[in-house]
Scaffold this motif. Structure first.
Motif, PDB file in Angstrom:
ATOM      1  N   SER A 135      21.154  -5.289  17.449  1.00 42.14           N
ATOM      2  CA  SER A 135      20.664  -6.202  16.418  1.00 42.14           C
ATOM      3  C   SER A 135      21.575  -7.408  16.320  1.00 42.14           C
ATOM      4  CB  SER A 135      20.615  -5.488  15.072  1.00 42.14           C
ATOM      5  OG  SER A 135      21.918  -5.338  14.551  1.00 42.14           O
ATOM      6  N   ALA A 136      20.992  -8.488  15.843  1.00 42.35           N
ATOM      7  CA  ALA A 136      21.798  -9.669  15.551  1.00 42.35           C
ATOM      8  C   ALA A 136      22.422  -9.459  14.174  1.00 42.35           C
ATOM      9  CB  ALA A 136      20.918 -10.908  15.566  1.00 42.35           C
ATOM     10  N   MET A 137      23.413 -10.251  13.845  1.00 44.34           N
ATOM     11  CA  MET A 137      24.013 -10.198  12.513  1.00 44.34           C
ATOM     12  C   MET A 137      22.928 -10.381  11.456  1.00 44.34           C
ATOM     13  SD  MET A 137      27.192  -9.724  12.361  1.00 44.34           S
ATOM     14  CE  MET A 137      28.675  -9.727  13.317  1.00 44.34           C
ATOM     15  N   GLY A 138      23.065  -9.709  10.331  1.00 45.36           N
ATOM     16  CA  GLY A 138      22.146  -9.924   9.231  1.00 45.36           C
ATOM     17  C   GLY A 138      20.826  -9.189   9.335  1.00 45.36           C
TER      18      GLY A 138
ATOM     19  N   MET B 120      16.714  -3.786   9.004  1.00 46.02           N
ATOM     20  CA  MET B 120      16.003  -3.324  10.196  1.00 46.02           C
ATOM     21  C   MET B 120      16.797  -2.247  10.926  1.00 46.02           C
ATOM     22  SD  MET B 120      14.462  -6.891  11.539  1.00 46.02           S
ATOM     23  CE  MET B 120      13.085  -6.408  12.555  1.00 46.02           C
ATOM     24  N   VAL B 121      18.118  -2.379  10.922  1.00 45.86           N
ATOM     25  CA  VAL B 121      18.964  -1.359  11.541  1.00 45.86           C
ATOM     26  C   VAL B 121      18.757  -0.028  10.818  1.00 45.86           C
ATOM     27  CG1 VAL B 121      21.346  -0.577  11.878  1.00 45.86           C
ATOM     28  CG2 VAL B 121      20.715  -2.914  12.488  1.00 45.86           C
TER      29      VAL B 121
ATOM     30  N   ILE C  36      24.394  -1.384  18.026  1.00 45.59           N
ATOM     31  CA  ILE C  36      25.434  -2.325  18.410  1.00 45.59           C
ATOM     32  C   ILE C  36      24.980  -3.710  17.973  1.00 45.59           C
ATOM     33  CG2 ILE C  36      26.626  -1.094  20.263  1.00 45.59           C
ATOM     34  CD1 ILE C  36      24.689  -2.100  22.259  1.00 45.59           C
ATOM     35  N   VAL C  37      25.932  -4.524  17.570  1.00 47.58           N
ATOM     36  CA  VAL C  37      25.612  -5.838  17.029  1.00 47.58           C
ATOM     37  C   VAL C  37      25.917  -6.927  18.057  1.00 47.58           C
ATOM     38  CG1 VAL C  37      26.124  -7.469  15.160  1.00 47.58           C
ATOM     39  CG2 VAL C  37      26.048  -5.028  14.672  1.00 47.58           C
ATOM     40  N   LYS C  38      24.993  -7.878  18.166  1.00 53.19           N
ATOM     41  CA  LYS C  38      25.216  -9.049  19.025  1.00 53.19           C
ATOM     42  C   LYS C  38      26.096 -10.040  18.275  1.00 53.19           C
ATOM     43  CE  LYS C  38      20.592  -8.731  21.009  1.00 53.19           C
ATOM     44  NZ  LYS C  38      19.269  -9.339  21.067  1.00 53.19           N
TER      45      LYS C  38
END
Length: 119
Positions: A81-84, A88-89, A101-103
């Motif tokens: 996922s992207a930050m924020g 959704m996570v 894992i975060v982008k």
């Protein structure tokens, strides 16, 4: 070593993840650019692990997780996922994903998540 399916609508993201995994001895057996293709590829390849982006065209990662889990309740999936995208996570974890894992990715974090999920 675990066989892995990478799902992301951005080709460069798939390439980055693939690079991190192969350098660490994992086998990337397939790639998909959206959730629909992810479900097809999962059926075809039966990977040990799926690394799945959340936001994608045609079918998002959360819907794809639900479909893959309905095919195989033991399926192992890590979300990207992207930050924020916390909501959704959380939704994807509730749908059955094991970790996220975060982008932008840090190689160590990717490998840590993979080891935790598939050993």
């Amino acid at each position: 070593m675990a066989s892995i399916l990478i799902v992301d609508d951005a080709a460069f993201m798939r390439m980055m993840i693939k690079d991190i995994l192969t350098k660490n001895g994992y086998t990337v057996i397939g790639e998909a650019e959206n959730g629909l293709k992810a479900v097809e590829k999962y059926k075809e390849l039966n990977p040990d692990l799926v690394i799945m982006d959340i936001t994608m065209p045609e079918m998002d990662g959360i819907q794809a997780v639900k479909q893959i889990k309905s095919l195989n309740s033991a399926a192992k999936i890590i979300m990207c996922s992207a930050m924020g995208q916390q909501a959704m996570v959380i939704e994807s974890i509730q749908a059955g994903a094991r970790d996220f894992i975060v982008k932008p990715f840090r190689a160590e974090r990717v490998i840590e998540a993979v080891k935790k999920v598939v050993g």
